[in-house]
Design a protein around this motif. Sequence first.
Motif, PDB file in Angstrom:
ATOM      1  N   LEU A  42       0.830  -1.207   0.000  1.00 31.69           N
ATOM      2  CA  LEU A  42       0.000   0.000   0.000  1.00 31.69           C
ATOM      3  C   LEU A  42       0.862   1.253   0.000  1.00 31.69           C
ATOM      4  N   GLN A  43       1.925   1.214   0.793  1.00 32.14           N
ATOM      5  CA  GLN A  43       2.772   2.405   0.903  1.00 32.14           C
ATOM      6  C   GLN A  43       3.474   2.718  -0.410  1.00 32.14           C
ATOM      7  N   SER A  44       3.841   1.683  -1.159  1.00 30.98           N
ATOM      8  CA  SER A  44       4.521   1.931  -2.422  1.00 30.98           C
ATOM      9  C   SER A  44       3.530   1.913  -3.580  1.00 30.98           C
ATOM     10  N   GLY A  45       2.278   1.516  -3.318  1.00 33.60           N
ATOM     11  CA  GLY A  45       1.287   1.360  -4.370  1.00 33.60           C
ATOM     12  C   GLY A  45       0.987   2.616  -5.173  1.00 33.60           C
ATOM     13  N   PRO A  46       0.673   3.738  -4.513  1.00 33.02           N
ATOM     14  CA  PRO A  46       0.232   4.928  -5.256  1.00 33.02           C
ATOM     15  C   PRO A  46       1.236   5.387  -6.308  1.00 33.02           C
ATOM     16  N   THR A  47       2.505   5.124  -6.121  1.00 35.40           N
ATOM     17  CA  THR A  47       3.483   5.572  -7.101  1.00 35.40           C
ATOM     18  C   THR A  47       3.358   4.770  -8.396  1.00 35.40           C
ATOM     19  N   TYR A  48       2.793   3.560  -8.295  1.00 39.56           N
ATOM     20  CA  TYR A  48       2.648   2.741  -9.497  1.00 39.56           C
ATOM     21  C   TYR A  48       1.306   2.985 -10.186  1.00 39.56           C
ATOM     22  N   GLY A  49       0.270   3.351  -9.424  1.00 38.81           N
ATOM     23  CA  GLY A  49      -1.078   3.447  -9.955  1.00 38.81           C
ATOM     24  C   GLY A  49      -1.224   4.571 -10.970  1.00 38.81           C
ATOM     25  N   PRO A  50      -2.146   4.415 -11.897  1.00 33.61           N
ATOM     26  CA  PRO A  50      -2.422   5.470 -12.879  1.00 33.61           C
ATOM     27  C   PRO A  50      -2.962   6.708 -12.174  1.00 33.61           C
ATOM     28  N   ASN A  51      -2.399   7.865 -12.431  1.00 35.53           N
ATOM     29  CA  ASN A  51      -2.805   9.130 -11.823  1.00 35.53           C
ATOM     30  C   ASN A  51      -2.654   9.103 -10.289  1.00 35.53           C
ATOM     31  N   GLY A  52      -1.934   8.123  -9.782  1.00 35.99           N
ATOM     32  CA  GLY A  52      -1.822   7.995  -8.337  1.00 35.99           C
ATOM     33  C   GLY A  52      -3.177   7.829  -7.698  1.00 35.99           C
ATOM     34  N   GLY A  53      -4.074   7.087  -8.360  1.00 37.85           N
ATOM     35  CA  GLY A  53      -5.463   6.980  -7.918  1.00 37.85           C
ATOM     36  C   GLY A  53      -5.594   6.471  -6.495  1.00 37.85           C
ATOM     37  N   ALA A  57      -5.697   2.586  -5.185  1.00 41.76           N
ATOM     38  CA  ALA A  57      -4.715   2.137  -4.201  1.00 41.76           C
ATOM     39  C   ALA A  57      -5.403   1.492  -3.005  1.00 41.76           C
ATOM     40  N   MET A  58      -6.537   2.082  -2.595  1.00 44.97           N
ATOM     41  CA  MET A  58      -7.253   1.533  -1.446  1.00 44.97           C
ATOM     42  C   MET A  58      -7.841   0.168  -1.776  1.00 44.97           C
ATOM     43  N   LEU A  59      -8.447   0.081  -2.976  1.00 42.80           N
ATOM     44  CA  LEU A  59      -9.009  -1.210  -3.377  1.00 42.80           C
ATOM     45  C   LEU A  59      -7.911  -2.255  -3.494  1.00 42.80           C
ATOM     46  N   GLY A  60      -6.788  -1.828  -4.074  1.00 48.19           N
ATOM     47  CA  GLY A  60      -5.672  -2.750  -4.213  1.00 48.19           C
ATOM     48  C   GLY A  60      -5.162  -3.211  -2.857  1.00 48.19           C
ATOM     49  N   ALA A  61      -5.101  -2.272  -1.914  1.00 52.47           N
ATOM     50  CA  ALA A  61      -4.629  -2.620  -0.572  1.00 52.47           C
ATOM     51  C   ALA A  61      -5.602  -3.564   0.114  1.00 52.47           C
ATOM     52  N   LEU A  62      -6.902  -3.266  -0.073  1.00 56.16           N
ATOM     53  CA  LEU A  62      -7.925  -4.118   0.540  1.00 56.16           C
ATOM     54  C   LEU A  62      -7.817  -5.540  -0.002  1.00 56.16           C
ATOM     55  N   ALA A  63      -7.704  -5.637  -1.332  1.00 56.12           N
ATOM     56  CA  ALA A  63      -7.558  -6.960  -1.938  1.00 56.12           C
ATOM     57  C   ALA A  63      -6.275  -7.621  -1.448  1.00 56.12           C
TER      58      ALA A  63
END
Length: 106
Positions: A42-53, A57-63
Amino acid sequence: MTTCPHCKSDCVQLRHKGRKAASTVGGLAGAVGGIASAMSGLQSGPTYGPNGGTLGAMLGALAGVLVGGIVGGGVGSALGGKAGDALDEGLFDQYECTSCGRTFTP
Ligand SMILES: [Zn+2]
Protein backbone atom coordinates in the motif's frame (compact mmCIF):
# COMPACT_ATOMS: atom_id res chain seq x y z
CA MET A 1 -7.15 -51.42 16.95
CA THR A 2 -5.52 -49.31 19.60
CA THR A 3 -6.73 -49.86 23.14
CA CYS A 4 -6.23 -47.86 26.31
CA PRO A 5 -3.38 -49.28 28.41
CA HIS A 6 -5.08 -48.00 31.58
CA CYS A 7 -8.60 -49.39 31.30
CA LYS A 8 -8.35 -51.57 28.15
CA SER A 9 -11.14 -49.65 26.45
CA ASP A 10 -10.97 -49.30 22.70
CA CYS A 11 -12.75 -45.94 22.84
CA VAL A 12 -9.61 -43.96 22.04
CA GLN A 13 -9.05 -41.06 19.70
CA LEU A 14 -6.06 -39.26 18.23
CA ARG A 15 -5.36 -36.00 19.99
CA HIS A 16 -3.29 -33.95 17.51
CA LYS A 17 -2.59 -31.49 20.28
CA GLY A 18 0.68 -30.24 18.80
CA ARG A 19 -0.78 -30.17 15.32
CA LYS A 20 -3.73 -28.03 16.33
CA ALA A 21 -1.59 -25.61 18.30
CA ALA A 22 1.08 -25.32 15.61
CA SER A 23 -1.55 -24.99 12.89
CA THR A 24 -3.20 -22.11 14.74
CA VAL A 25 0.09 -20.36 15.41
CA GLY A 26 1.23 -20.93 11.84
CA GLY A 27 -2.04 -19.62 10.46
CA LEU A 28 -1.85 -16.47 12.55
CA ALA A 29 1.78 -15.88 11.65
CA GLY A 30 1.04 -16.45 7.98
CA ALA A 31 -1.96 -14.10 8.02
CA VAL A 32 0.00 -11.39 9.81
CA GLY A 33 2.86 -11.80 7.36
CA GLY A 34 0.50 -11.66 4.39
CA ILE A 35 -1.24 -8.55 5.70
CA ALA A 36 2.08 -6.89 6.54
CA SER A 37 3.35 -7.44 3.02
CA ALA A 38 0.07 -6.06 1.66
CA MET A 39 0.46 -2.97 3.84
CA SER A 40 3.96 -2.37 2.58
CA GLY A 41 2.49 -2.72 -0.90
CA LEU A 42 0.00 0.00 0.00
CA GLN A 43 2.77 2.41 0.90
CA SER A 44 4.52 1.93 -2.42
CA GLY A 45 1.29 1.36 -4.37
CA PRO A 46 0.23 4.93 -5.26
CA THR A 47 3.48 5.57 -7.10
CA TYR A 48 2.65 2.74 -9.50
CA GLY A 49 -1.08 3.45 -9.96
CA PRO A 50 -2.42 5.47 -12.88
CA ASN A 51 -2.80 9.13 -11.82
CA GLY A 52 -1.82 7.99 -8.34
CA GLY A 53 -5.46 6.98 -7.92
CA THR A 54 -6.34 6.89 -4.24
CA LEU A 55 -9.41 4.71 -4.74
CA GLY A 56 -7.43 2.24 -6.82
CA ALA A 57 -4.72 2.14 -4.20
CA MET A 58 -7.25 1.53 -1.45
CA LEU A 59 -9.01 -1.21 -3.38
CA GLY A 60 -5.67 -2.75 -4.21
CA ALA A 61 -4.63 -2.62 -0.57
CA LEU A 62 -7.92 -4.12 0.54
CA ALA A 63 -7.56 -6.96 -1.94
CA GLY A 64 -3.95 -7.37 -0.86
CA VAL A 65 -4.91 -7.60 2.79
CA LEU A 66 -7.65 -10.12 2.07
CA VAL A 67 -5.57 -12.25 -0.26
CA GLY A 68 -2.44 -11.88 1.84
CA GLY A 69 -4.30 -12.79 5.00
CA ILE A 70 -6.14 -15.74 3.50
CA VAL A 71 -3.24 -17.14 1.49
CA GLY A 72 -0.70 -16.41 4.20
CA GLY A 73 -2.98 -17.90 6.81
CA GLY A 74 -3.62 -21.01 4.73
CA VAL A 75 0.05 -21.57 3.95
CA GLY A 76 1.09 -20.88 7.51
CA SER A 77 -1.59 -23.17 8.86
CA ALA A 78 -0.54 -26.00 6.54
CA LEU A 79 3.12 -25.58 7.43
CA GLY A 80 2.27 -25.33 11.10
CA GLY A 81 0.18 -28.49 10.86
CA LYS A 82 3.12 -30.39 9.41
CA ALA A 83 5.40 -29.13 12.14
CA GLY A 84 2.75 -30.02 14.69
CA ASP A 85 2.57 -33.58 13.37
CA ALA A 86 6.27 -33.94 14.13
CA LEU A 87 5.65 -32.54 17.61
CA ASP A 88 2.78 -34.97 18.13
CA GLU A 89 5.02 -37.89 17.25
CA GLY A 90 7.88 -36.78 19.44
CA LEU A 91 6.56 -34.79 22.36
CA PHE A 92 2.91 -35.32 23.10
CA ASP A 93 0.84 -38.33 23.97
CA GLN A 94 -0.90 -39.27 20.78
CA TYR A 95 -4.09 -40.87 22.00
CA GLU A 96 -6.76 -39.96 24.46
CA CYS A 97 -9.07 -42.51 26.04
CA THR A 98 -12.68 -41.36 25.98
CA SER A 99 -13.60 -43.85 28.70
CA CYS A 100 -11.14 -42.87 31.43
CA GLY A 101 -9.84 -39.60 29.98
CA ARG A 102 -6.16 -40.52 30.23
CA THR A 103 -3.63 -40.03 27.47
CA PHE A 104 -1.03 -42.43 26.23
CA THR A 105 1.34 -43.24 23.40
CA PRO A 106 0.84 -46.68 21.87
ZN1 LIG B 1 -8.90 -45.67 29.41
